[in-house]
Write a protein that holds these residues in place. Structure first.
Motif, PDB file in Angstrom:
ATOM      1  N   UNK A  57       2.467 -14.804   4.174  1.00 33.93           N
ATOM      2  CA  UNK A  57       3.690 -14.250   3.603  1.00 33.93           C
ATOM      3  C   UNK A  57       3.493 -13.911   2.133  1.00 33.93           C
ATOM      4  N   UNK A  61       2.910 -10.126   2.599  1.00 32.27           N
ATOM      5  CA  UNK A  61       4.317  -9.725   2.715  1.00 32.27           C
ATOM      6  C   UNK A  61       4.570  -8.931   3.970  1.00 32.27           C
ATOM      7  N   UNK A  62       5.372  -7.870   3.825  1.00 29.80           N
ATOM      8  CA  UNK A  62       5.790  -7.113   5.001  1.00 29.80           C
ATOM      9  C   UNK A  62       4.629  -6.355   5.646  1.00 29.80           C
ATOM     10  N   UNK A  64       1.995  -7.456   6.745  1.00 23.64           N
ATOM     11  CA  UNK A  64       1.487  -8.230   7.887  1.00 23.64           C
ATOM     12  C   UNK A  64       2.301  -7.973   9.156  1.00 23.64           C
ATOM     13  N   UNK A  65       3.434  -7.282   9.008  1.00 27.70           N
ATOM     14  CA  UNK A  65       4.303  -7.018  10.155  1.00 27.70           C
ATOM     15  C   UNK A  65       4.364  -5.530  10.490  1.00 27.70           C
ATOM     16  N   UNK A  66       3.605  -4.732   9.744  1.00 26.27           N
ATOM     17  CA  UNK A  66       3.616  -3.275   9.931  1.00 26.27           C
ATOM     18  C   UNK A  66       2.517  -2.856  10.907  1.00 26.27           C
ATOM     19  N   UNK A 270      -0.927  -7.393  13.852  1.00 27.56           N
ATOM     20  CA  UNK A 270      -1.297  -7.484  12.440  1.00 27.56           C
ATOM     21  C   UNK A 270      -1.087  -8.910  11.918  1.00 27.56           C
ATOM     22  N   UNK A 271       0.050  -9.490  12.261  1.00 23.62           N
ATOM     23  CA  UNK A 271       0.391 -10.828  11.765  1.00 23.62           C
ATOM     24  C   UNK A 271      -0.644 -11.858  12.230  1.00 23.62           C
TER      25      UNK A 271
END
Lengths: 395, 395
Positions: A57, A61-62, A64-66, A270-271
């Protein structure tokens, strides 16, 4: 509505999986199972995972969720360079591809190389999941003979001379199902053969980190880098539910694996790749691996000891230095599936070995026993039950 | 070593992706891109994700990191029953399959149904990722005509009469690339046609939750449940990097999709499925979705307004009530790829529409514009640049 008339011809080779059917009973309550091929949940680094989430995180950040590149998440590909180097596989981050478990690489190899009727050379016995990945592409399997030191190089050379082999599939270290490891001399011999014959080899290496004794051996990839698609996974040393595999392949093969992967799943989570990157780069794997080894070593010792104590004469078994399985060979005439059903009646399960052969009718008196999912006491009781069933077969 | 002589014949149809090649420049620094098809990172529920991790750890512990069933993680399949019901799709948890993005369903449909030369009916234009998923199975595409209300039912009926179609592929709501939505009357007409002709339809529905105006329409699945493989994803309303798709298919199709998935990736990430289960069951999606809508609605408004303001005569575009794209049609003779390269020189990108047609040579004057990834000011500037390039074409 029934759409059976619309099915592609290839579904003929993909039919309902016999092993899946017979193993359905294994999940019954109270079953003591040496049938599984899965890591113990207590081997998962649960406390570390909390740290990894926080690190991901904070660092990514974001992003890792893209959506991410089909080839894989950059920081994981970089972290794998050292992990691979420690095994003897030289690779740049660019040369490492991430897959959704190593199963994804096997499916992609089938899609890229197998036309209907093409020959794939496999060990006898071999990993069942590889056959399931290749089957939809309708290959013809040619088996290579094996013994306690793994595949026999002369058998491989003969198969390559006699057939137009698209690729060879091997699990050289702590093989599933046999637990066997290809000796150093044979690794060099195999490398020599594939180089001489300009053959392509898929080296599947999911278990080599689970070594309880003896010294690590270099992969075949180290001796014939241009001829080997080396594939491995974090499923056995991190967490299988995250589905992270990886491979290092010759450039042309790598390009096609990427094209295939884009059509199949765009990219791997990705995460989960970010968690894996932190697990490797943060030194957590190095710290956690001894815990896994210390969990499994006594279980393997317990299984080997129980076989010594309980089994009647006429049985032999592998003595692997690592991995998750022991391979048991009974006397000719033994039907391990009969043993299976009688053991299941007594709430004890294993896998009859015949399911791991590409040709039907082979391996009838063989069994695969897993030791990672049960504690030593349970393992001893399970082997005792199996031995009693065997002894009672003719009564 | 070169293994090109070993490649399967199907690789001829999978060649290097033209769109991938031309879009490589889009990642150059400073590029203002309306080319992407991806959600804005600021739409991801980052704070919620922290709560979800905690809930997953507490509820599922190590089982969230273990191997799991190919069909999907039980709690997610259960949570999806309500999510699907709200859309008008009736399903039991047993009837819901989880996939690694909806791409996984498309690849599996190809594997199960397409023999070389089989006909797949697609919209003109259609989703490029679907073509990439189907191509390795070597189908022949037959295009169905479309207009502002989506696919024209008479065209579909004619295609079904003239060809032995294995399946039809449609994105009825806020289609990629056009943003168009199939009208209610046409949904009923399509359902009637596929029932009458006993045809199989793949209904791809990734965007229907992104509705900025107007009323939701029931999916075709609601009118012809036995003839439709309904597939959707959480990529646009949760996080695409987690790669969670799902589908509801007629029983025979469902069985084969499971067999295929087992060979391709065993199962989708357990952990990500557990996060998704909590996101749905915990009511987080319901609470978070308005935030996503509020982010995208003004961006769409900005794009539509900028087109009005800047574009010369002779252009028309879709006015979708949701989704991620606007489809622009220029006058006959316009070459949108030329526009693309000149716009890229000015650091502005979009996707030439011709790449979304199964037959080469179509859609030359069309363009796909994405509005989810840029703020209103940036969108206005990008459209102004594209308009200037167009106006300067003949000078």
């Amino acid at each position: 509505m029934n759409f059976a008339h619309l099915l592609a011809a290839r579904t003929d080779t993909m039919g309902v999986n016999a092993i899946r059917e017979i193993l359905k009973v294994v999940s019954q309550p109270g079953m003591v199972s040496l049938a599984g091929g899965i890591p113990a949940p207590e081997s998962f680094p649960m406390a570390i995972l909390r740290e990894l989430s926080a690190a991901v995180e904070q660092k990514y950040g974001s992003s890792a969720f893209q959506y991410d590149a089909t080839e894989g998440f950059g920081p994981l590909r970089e972290a794998l360079v050292d992990h691979l180097a420690a095994k003897g596989v030289a690779a740049t981050a660019h040369g490492v591809l991430i897959s959704s478990g190593s199963q994804g690489v096997l499916d992609a190899m089938g899609k890229v190389f197998i036309d209907r009727g093409d020959v794939v050379a496999v060990e006898a016995p071999t990993y069942l999941g590889a056959l399931q990945a290749f089957n939809p592409y309708e290959p013809r399997y040619v088996q290579m003979a094996t013994d306690d030191d793994g595949v026999i190089p002369e058998s491989m050379a003969e198969v390559l001379r006699a057939h137009a082999v698209k690729f060879i599939y091997l699990t050289p270290t702590f093989q599933n199902p046999t637990g066997r490891t290809l000796s150093l001399a044979r690794r060099k011999a195999v490398a020599h053969i594939i180089q001489e014959q300009n053959a392509l080899l898929v080296e599947d290496d999911p278990y080599s980190d689970l070594r309880y004794r003896g010294d690590a051996l270099p992969p075949i990839k180290a001796f014939a880098p241009d001829h080997v698609v080396y594939t491995s996974t974090l499923s056995k040393i991190f967490a299988p539910g995250l589905r992270i595999g990886f491979c290092v392949a010759p450039p042309l093969v790598r390009q096609w694996l990427i094209v295939v992967k884009q059509g199949v799943d765009l990219h791997t989570s990705t995460y989960n790749q970010a968690l894996a990157a932190e697990y490797l780069a943060g030194g957590y794997l190095r710290r956690h691996l001894p815990t896994i080894i210390d969990l499994y070593r006594p279980r393997q010792t317990a299984l080997l000891g129980a076989l010594d104590r309980h089994l009647p004469d006429g049985f032999t078994w592998s003595q692997p230095e690592g991995g998750m399985f022991i391979w048991l060979e009974g006397p000719a005439g033994l039907d391990a599936e009969t043993v299976y059903w009688r053991a299941v009646e007594r709430k004890t399960a294993f896998v009859p070995g015949k399911f791991f052969f590409a040709q039907p009718g082979e391996g009838l008196p063989t069994m695969r026993l897993n030791f990672t999912m049960a504690d030593p006491t349970t393992i001893d009781r399970a082997v005792q039950t199996i031995a009693e069933v065997i002894k009672g077969l003719n009564s």
